[in-house]
Design an enzyme around this catalytic site. Structure first.
Site, mmCIF file in Angstrom:
data_model
loop_
_atom_site.group_PDB
_atom_site.id
_atom_site.type_symbol
_atom_site.label_atom_id
_atom_site.label_comp_id
_atom_site.label_asym_id
_atom_site.label_seq_id
_atom_site.Cartn_x
_atom_site.Cartn_y
_atom_site.Cartn_z
ATOM 1 N N GLU A 3 0.839 -1.207 0.000
ATOM 2 C CA GLU A 3 0.000 0.000 0.000
ATOM 3 C C GLU A 3 0.871 1.254 0.000
ATOM 4 O OE1 GLU A 3 0.650 -1.698 2.720
ATOM 5 O OE2 GLU A 3 1.304 -0.137 4.107
ATOM 6 N N ASP A 4 2.064 1.137 0.580
ATOM 7 C CA ASP A 4 2.963 2.288 0.646
ATOM 8 C C ASP A 4 3.476 2.663 -0.747
ATOM 9 O OD1 ASP A 4 4.294 -0.122 0.579
ATOM 10 O OD2 ASP A 4 5.597 0.293 2.288
ATOM 11 N N TYR A 5 3.943 1.646 -1.481
ATOM 12 C CA TYR A 5 4.419 1.899 -2.843
ATOM 13 C C TYR A 5 3.302 2.507 -3.695
ATOM 14 C CZ TYR A 5 5.503 1.195 -7.690
ATOM 15 O OH TYR A 5 5.672 1.420 -9.035
#
Ligand SMILES: [Zn+2]
Ligand SMILES: [Zn+2]
Lengths: 370, 258
Positions: free
Chosen positions: A217-219
């Site tokens: 989710e961060d990427y």
């Protein structure tokens, strides 16, 4: 080849040095926006109590902390209660919610607190991050209108066990440098352990629930921000992850999983990764030197590795602190980087919190029935 | 009366501008309706796989974010410019052979879109929900680029599956399409600012998605060659700049020509 690599890596080290010695923008307290800190919790790891308590010491004009667990029986929930009572002046809450929108458990855990957060500026900060009192003051002023998300370099601290030292030496050298370089090459890399953004920006692509389908989710957050013409920034100081005891096998498994995610997202970058390993660069260097000047191959390799090691020891002490054990672990880490890379290459599945998943291009997950 | 362009690429595939930048770009030029239609490559073919790795197409991972962003930008386009933003994709099936390559636009209804399905199946799915299917650049684009003839080769069989065929793509007008008697539309296949000088469709219907789709189906359209100059030329739908479409003009009675 080796020369080019020195240039690139030296540049990365220089970027890290520049960033970590740069001055924070000073903004009067009245002009600082209010912040909601979201802390997803699951289980109790060593050092958790101190990590959580560190949030209550944050020095910032207006902020709230929303801790979240997915079950009232989660041991972390019991740990947080006394802290809420101990610091009644800090606006902090525990939120229990077991929504499940997608396969990403961290995003699921955060959905309720994201919704309940009262401020537009939101910081997602993992439970294993030990924050310093000036965390928000160092971070928030850089969230200018052209910035989508600010992430941070993660320094591995308090390592214990072989895995712990390997992890710390990886985070504090290779990984830190590549976060800066990746930004230069416009490969947005966001580390979910610390993400500051505006909710109103995230809402432009559907908010947190859109991110629940991704393992990374961060990427994806960084990727989406770039699509909005917004910048992905790196905080001016590293955040400290409390590593604690870590076995070799958990280090190995974590890196395989993480590497396979990386491979599914950016396969081309993954393929050329080994060219930037110190051991491989040293190999090129030694080959060239021994071919052209008849220099002893093994000796040339060792000299080159040592030079690299000195550069990394410098970076290591810049990011966390100098430690002999850590820079000894560096040699092990650099050498096993190649077998790890091969293990990543040879598979497409990840074991994530007890479930097996197949990775699809872009970091989407597909469950595998056992 | 307003200008419309239904074939535009953003940075989600191989376009240069972001979706918000495109909304501002067309909004400031007073367009009444646009569709953003990024490439969504079939990922079974080798070329499709390569495109996915190179990031020049939507993929299953970026598609949900693309759809969400189109929703919020649709609201902003309407509020800020009174412009109807229609969500779309360009399903892209590339093969070494031009006669096996096909690009088609899906407009309005993106839920459950799968680039690996063929045009017949996708068309049934999309049109059942009120969406539109348009055959993109079906004949030679007169440019040195990949050509896509597959749909044109099968045009008789696809009569009931395609709502309109591009009679113009960018600055080129396709006489063959104009003369065919098939329903037509003019789009720019916009990838960057320099593609702005191109054929556009002119509409007289209300700025609502259903009204626009109805106008396309009933062919209540006119075409206009839009020239982007440094100081923008004032907009005269009655003036035209390109000949060579007499046949189409006679048939439709409304195709703008010299
Ligand atoms: Zn096309
Ligand atoms: Zn196109």
């Amino acid at each position: 080849m080796a020369g080019l690599n020195w240039l690139i890596n030296g540049w990365g080290t220089w970027l890290a040095f520049k960033q970590f010695t740069s001055k924070v923008r000073l903004i009067p307290d009245d002009d600082l926006p209010s912040v909601s800190i979201l802390k997803p919790l699951k289980g109790v790891d060593p050092g958790l109590h101190e990590n959580l308590e560190s949030c209550f010491h944050v020095n910032y004009p207006r902020f709230e902390i929303l801790f979240s667990v997915s079950s009232p029986n989660d041991p972390a929930a019991l740990l947080i209660q006394p802290l809420l009572e101990k610091y009644p002046n800090v606006n902090a809450k525990l939120i229990i919610s077991n929504q499940e929108v997608g396969p990403n458990p961290k995003v699921n855990n955060l959905l309720a607190s994201y919704k309940l957060a009262t401020h537009d500026v939101v910081l997602i900060s993992d439970s294993n991050i030990r924050v310093s009192p000036d965390y928000l003051r160092n971070l928030v002023p850089d969230l200018t209108p052209d910035v989508g998300v600010i992430t941070a370099v993660v320094a591995g601290t308090h390592p214990n066990g072989l895995g712990g030292y390997l992890e710390a030496s990886y985070l504090n050298t290779f990984f830190a440098r590549w976060m800066f370089l990746a930004r230069v090459f416009s490969f947005e890399s966001v580390v979910g352990k610390s993400m500051l953004f505006k909710r109103s920006t995230l809402e432009r692509f559907g908010g947190l629930k859109t991110l629940s389908g991704y393992i990374a989710e961060d990427y994806m957050t960084g990727h989406a921000m770039k699509k909005l013409d917004l910048k992905v920034e790196i905080m001016r100081s590293p955040v400290r992850q409390y590593l604690g005891h870590y076995s070799f096998s958990s280090f190995w498994k974590r890196h395989i999983r993480w590497g396979r995610i990386r491979k599914s997202i950016a396969p081309l970058a993954f393929i050329i990764e080994p060219l930037f390993f110190s051991s491989v660069t040293s190999l090129f260097f030694a080959l060239a030197i021994s071919q052209w000047f008849g220099f002893h191959f093994g000796l040339a390799w060792t000299i080159h590795m040592t030079a690299w090691w000195i550069m990394d020891s410098f970076l290591c002490s810049l990011i966390d602190q100098f430690s002999w054990k850590l820079i000894l672990a560096w040699w092990v880490r650099e050498v096993i980087a190649i077998p790890i890379w091969l293990a990543i290459l040879l598979g497409n599945t990840v074991d994530w919190r007890g479930k097996d998943y197949r990775l699809l291009p872009g970091g989407l997950l597909e469950g595998i029935a056992k | 009366m307003y200008l419309a362009d239904f074939h535009i690429h953003s940075n989600f595939s191989d376009g240069k501008l972001s979706i918000p930048a495109l909304v501002d770009y067309f909004g400031k030029r007073e367009f009444g309706a646009i569709a953003i239609t990024d490439h969504f490559c079939e990922d079974t073919s080798l070329i499709g796989k390569a495109s996915t790795y190179l990031g020049v197409t939507l993929n299953r991972a970026t598609f949900p974010i693309y759809c969400e962003l189109l929703k919020t930008e649709k609201a902003r386009a309407w509020e800020q410019y009174g412009m109807m933003l229609i969500p779309g994709v360009e399903i892209t099936k590339n093969s070494i052979s031009n006669h096996r390559s096909a690009h088609f636009l899906v407009l309005g209804e993106l839920e459950g879109i799968d680039p690996n399905k063929d045009i017949t199946e996708t068309s049934d799915q999309v049109r059942a929900k009120g969406g539109l299917v348009i055959a993109a650049h079906p004949v030679s684009t007169q440019k040195l680029e990949k050509q896509t003839y597959h749909l044109w080769d099968r045009r008789e069989g696809l009569r009931n599956k395609v709502d309109a065929w591009e009679v113009a793509s960018g600055p080129y007008l396709f006489d063959e399409v104009g003369r065919s008697g098939l329903p037509v539309i003019a789009n720019s296949d916009f990838h960057q600012e320099r593609n702005m000088t191109s054929w556009k469709t002119v509409l007289r219907c209300e700025r609502r998605q259903d009204a626009i789709f109805e106008a396309i189906k009933k062919q209540k359209l006119e075409f206009f060659f839009y020239r982007e100059v440094k100081r923008r030329e004032s907009y005269h739908p009655q003036r035209t700049y390109y000949g060579g479409v007499e046949l189409a003009h006679q048939r439709m009675g409304n195709l703008v020509s010299v």
